[in-house]
Motif scaffolding. Structure first.
Motif, PDB file in Angstrom:
ATOM      1  N   ALA A   1     -14.378   3.390   2.601  1.00 55.67           N
ATOM      2  CA  ALA A   1     -13.119   4.138   2.648  1.00 55.67           C
ATOM      3  C   ALA A   1     -11.965   3.299   3.191  1.00 55.67           C
ATOM      4  O   ALA A   1     -10.797   3.635   2.992  1.00 55.67           O
ATOM      5  N   TYR A   2     -12.287   2.196   3.872  1.00 48.93           N
ATOM      6  CA  TYR A   2     -11.248   1.298   4.377  1.00 48.93           C
ATOM      7  C   TYR A   2     -10.923   0.180   3.387  1.00 48.93           C
ATOM      8  O   TYR A   2      -9.893  -0.479   3.508  1.00 48.93           O
ATOM      9  N   PHE A   3     -11.805  -0.046   2.426  1.00 53.15           N
ATOM     10  CA  PHE A   3     -11.651  -1.205   1.552  1.00 53.15           C
ATOM     11  C   PHE A   3     -11.743  -0.831   0.078  1.00 53.15           C
ATOM     12  O   PHE A   3     -12.374  -1.524  -0.722  1.00 53.15           O
ATOM     13  N   LEU A   4     -11.077   0.259  -0.283  1.00 53.04           N
ATOM     14  CA  LEU A   4     -11.006   0.636  -1.684  1.00 53.04           C
ATOM     15  C   LEU A   4     -10.200  -0.409  -2.450  1.00 53.04           C
ATOM     16  O   LEU A   4      -9.357  -1.106  -1.874  1.00 53.04           O
TER      17      LEU A   4
ATOM     18  N   SER B   1       0.250  -2.036  -4.732  1.00 54.41           N
ATOM     19  CA  SER B   1      -0.313  -0.712  -4.957  1.00 54.41           C
ATOM     20  C   SER B   1      -1.519  -0.513  -4.067  1.00 54.41           C
ATOM     21  O   SER B   1      -2.655  -0.728  -4.478  1.00 54.41           O
ATOM     22  N   PRO B   2      -1.316  -0.163  -2.803  1.00 53.83           N
ATOM     23  CA  PRO B   2      -2.447   0.025  -1.915  1.00 53.83           C
ATOM     24  C   PRO B   2      -3.309   1.185  -2.385  1.00 53.83           C
ATOM     25  O   PRO B   2      -2.842   2.114  -3.010  1.00 53.83           O
ATOM     26  N   ALA B   3      -4.606   1.104  -2.080  1.00 55.17           N
ATOM     27  CA  ALA B   3      -5.519   2.175  -2.474  1.00 55.17           C
ATOM     28  C   ALA B   3      -5.071   3.475  -1.819  1.00 55.17           C
ATOM     29  O   ALA B   3      -4.907   3.550  -0.609  1.00 55.17           O
ATOM     30  N   THR B   4      -4.826   4.475  -2.621  1.00 56.01           N
ATOM     31  CA  THR B   4      -4.195   5.696  -2.130  1.00 56.01           C
ATOM     32  C   THR B   4      -5.054   6.454  -1.123  1.00 56.01           C
ATOM     33  O   THR B   4      -4.525   7.132  -0.255  1.00 56.01           O
ATOM     34  N   ALA B   5      -6.367   6.362  -1.235  1.00 59.17           N
ATOM     35  CA  ALA B   5      -7.220   7.163  -0.365  1.00 59.17           C
ATOM     36  C   ALA B   5      -7.800   6.370   0.801  1.00 59.17           C
ATOM     37  O   ALA B   5      -8.680   6.850   1.499  1.00 59.17           O
ATOM     38  N   SER B   6      -7.344   5.145   1.012  1.00 64.45           N
ATOM     39  CA  SER B   6      -7.888   4.325   2.092  1.00 64.45           C
ATOM     40  C   SER B   6      -7.609   4.951   3.451  1.00 64.45           C
ATOM     41  O   SER B   6      -6.545   5.519   3.681  1.00 64.45           O
ATOM     42  N   ARG B   7      -8.559   4.821   4.348  1.00 68.33           N
ATOM     43  CA  ARG B   7      -8.350   5.282   5.716  1.00 68.33           C
ATOM     44  C   ARG B   7      -7.343   4.375   6.409  1.00 68.33           C
ATOM     45  O   ARG B   7      -7.253   3.188   6.100  1.00 68.33           O
ATOM     46  N   PRO B   8      -6.599   4.897   7.380  1.00 72.72           N
ATOM     47  CA  PRO B   8      -5.593   4.078   8.072  1.00 72.72           C
ATOM     48  C   PRO B   8      -6.221   2.881   8.790  1.00 72.72           C
ATOM     49  O   PRO B   8      -7.284   3.016   9.411  1.00 72.72           O
ATOM     50  N   CYS B   9      -5.556   1.753   8.707  1.00 72.03           N
ATOM     51  CA  CYS B   9      -6.043   0.547   9.385  1.00 72.03           C
ATOM     52  C   CYS B   9      -6.164   0.765  10.894  1.00 72.03           C
ATOM     53  O   CYS B   9      -7.026   0.168  11.542  1.00 72.03           O
ATOM     54  N   THR B  10      -5.312   1.600  11.446  1.00 73.42           N
ATOM     55  CA  THR B  10      -5.306   1.819  12.891  1.00 73.42           C
ATOM     56  C   THR B  10      -6.583   2.471  13.385  1.00 73.42           C
ATOM     57  O   THR B  10      -6.874   2.447  14.587  1.00 73.42           O
TER      58      THR B  10
ATOM     59  N   ARG C   1      -8.429  -6.548   3.849  1.00 71.18           N
ATOM     60  CA  ARG C   1      -7.326  -5.653   3.494  1.00 71.18           C
ATOM     61  C   ARG C   1      -6.104  -5.997   4.333  1.00 71.18           C
ATOM     62  O   ARG C   1      -6.158  -6.012   5.560  1.00 71.18           O
ATOM     63  N   ILE C   2      -4.999  -6.306   3.669  1.00 72.92           N
ATOM     64  CA  ILE C   2      -3.736  -6.536   4.360  1.00 72.92           C
ATOM     65  C   ILE C   2      -3.102  -5.172   4.628  1.00 72.92           C
ATOM     66  O   ILE C   2      -2.838  -4.406   3.704  1.00 72.92           O
ATOM     67  N   CYS C   3      -2.860  -4.879   5.904  1.00 73.77           N
ATOM     68  CA  CYS C   3      -2.310  -3.569   6.280  1.00 73.77           C
ATOM     69  C   CYS C   3      -0.791  -3.576   6.254  1.00 73.77           C
ATOM     70  O   CYS C   3      -0.154  -2.628   5.784  1.00 73.77           O
ATOM     71  N   ASP C   4      -0.182  -4.631   6.786  1.00 75.82           N
ATOM     72  CA  ASP C   4       1.257  -4.829   6.711  1.00 75.82           C
ATOM     73  C   ASP C   4       1.520  -6.316   6.893  1.00 75.82           C
ATOM     74  O   ASP C   4       0.581  -7.116   6.843  1.00 75.82           O
ATOM     75  N   ARG C   5       2.762  -6.698   7.101  1.00 75.90           N
ATOM     76  CA  ARG C   5       3.097  -8.126   7.137  1.00 75.90           C
ATOM     77  C   ARG C   5       2.335  -8.889   8.205  1.00 75.90           C
ATOM     78  O   ARG C   5       2.051 -10.077   8.054  1.00 75.90           O
ATOM     79  N   ASN C   6       1.991  -8.225   9.308  1.00 76.62           N
ATOM     80  CA  ASN C   6       1.402  -8.932  10.441  1.00 76.62           C
ATOM     81  C   ASN C   6       0.064  -8.377  10.900  1.00 76.62           C
ATOM     82  O   ASN C   6      -0.397  -8.720  11.997  1.00 76.62           O
ATOM     83  N   SER C   7      -0.575  -7.539  10.114  1.00 75.76           N
ATOM     84  CA  SER C   7      -1.875  -7.016  10.517  1.00 75.76           C
ATOM     85  C   SER C   7      -2.780  -6.856   9.307  1.00 75.76           C
ATOM     86  O   SER C   7      -2.323  -6.623   8.193  1.00 75.76           O
TER      87      SER C   7
END
Length: 201
Positions: free
Chosen positions: A41-44, A18-27, A128-134
């Motif tokens: 905002a990146y680490f909710l 359940s990623p934080a819904t309002a987090s700013r994009p990792c990119t 914060r884990i963004c996806d499997r490899n980032s």
């Protein structure tokens, strides 16, 4: 039977991410440094993380913990355990942007050569884990640099008669998982207060 069901329930709870819904994009986390007022905002908070994500976070934290040991121990070749071969590190003034692992090793070695020793302390930290490899992370730090008495050179030709210099800042890191290992691919060092160096007697 009870233990078996308990483990099954625990595993089920960890499966749902359940990623934080309002987090700013990792990119958007790099290459430009993130102002401190935008970091939250990146680490909710993230709840119900999969067990794999929790293990990845622990692996990243362990790698972050290696960095002070390597720097303070002047074991610069071991930075290959922390950075990818093509990593970019923006160490801000006076060092600037450094491209590639070998350049990071040699640049840090030269920058710290005039100090008797250093101690890097890590403080508040979020991963914060963004996806499997980032992934992305931020770590507050305080770095203490010990000068020989009356020595007047340091990074950026710091002129001071004091024996200790402090630096206060953050490591803002973007991570990649390659061949099963998490390493920093992009680092921004961001100073927390005006001048990078704060001389203390």
């Amino acid at each position: 039977m009870y233990l078996r069901n308990s483990h099954t329930v625990a595993a089920t709870l960890l499966i749902a991410i359940s990623p934080a819904t309002a987090s700013r994009p990792c990119t958007q986390f790099s290459p430009s440094p993130v102002p401190v007022q935008h970091l939250s905002a990146y680490f909710l908070p993230q709840y119900g993380l999969h067990a794999t994500a929790l293990l990845d976070i622990e692996a990243i934290r362990h790698t972050l913990a290696l960095y002070p040991y390597i720097i303070d121990g002047r074991d610069f070749p071991s930075l290959s355990s922390v950075f990818t071969a093509d990593a970019i590190a923006n160490y801000s003034v006076p060092i600037g942007v450094v491209n590639g692992l070998s350049a990071i090793e040699s640049t840090l070695g030269a920058a710290l050569a005039s100090f008797l020793g250093t101690q890097h302390l890590l403080g508040s930290q979020s991963v914060r884990i963004c996806d499997r490899n980032s992934a992305i992370s931020v770590s507050y730090y305080r770095a203490v640099h010990f000068l020989p008495q009356n020595k007047t050179t340091g990074p950026g030709d710091v002129v001071t008669g004091d024996a200790v210099l402090y630096a206060y800042g953050q490591y803002q890191d973007s991570w990649e998982k390659r061949h099963g290992r998490w390493k920093i691919n992009y680092r921004n060092l961001v100073y927390m207060v005006g001048d990078a160096w704060d001389p203390v007697s």
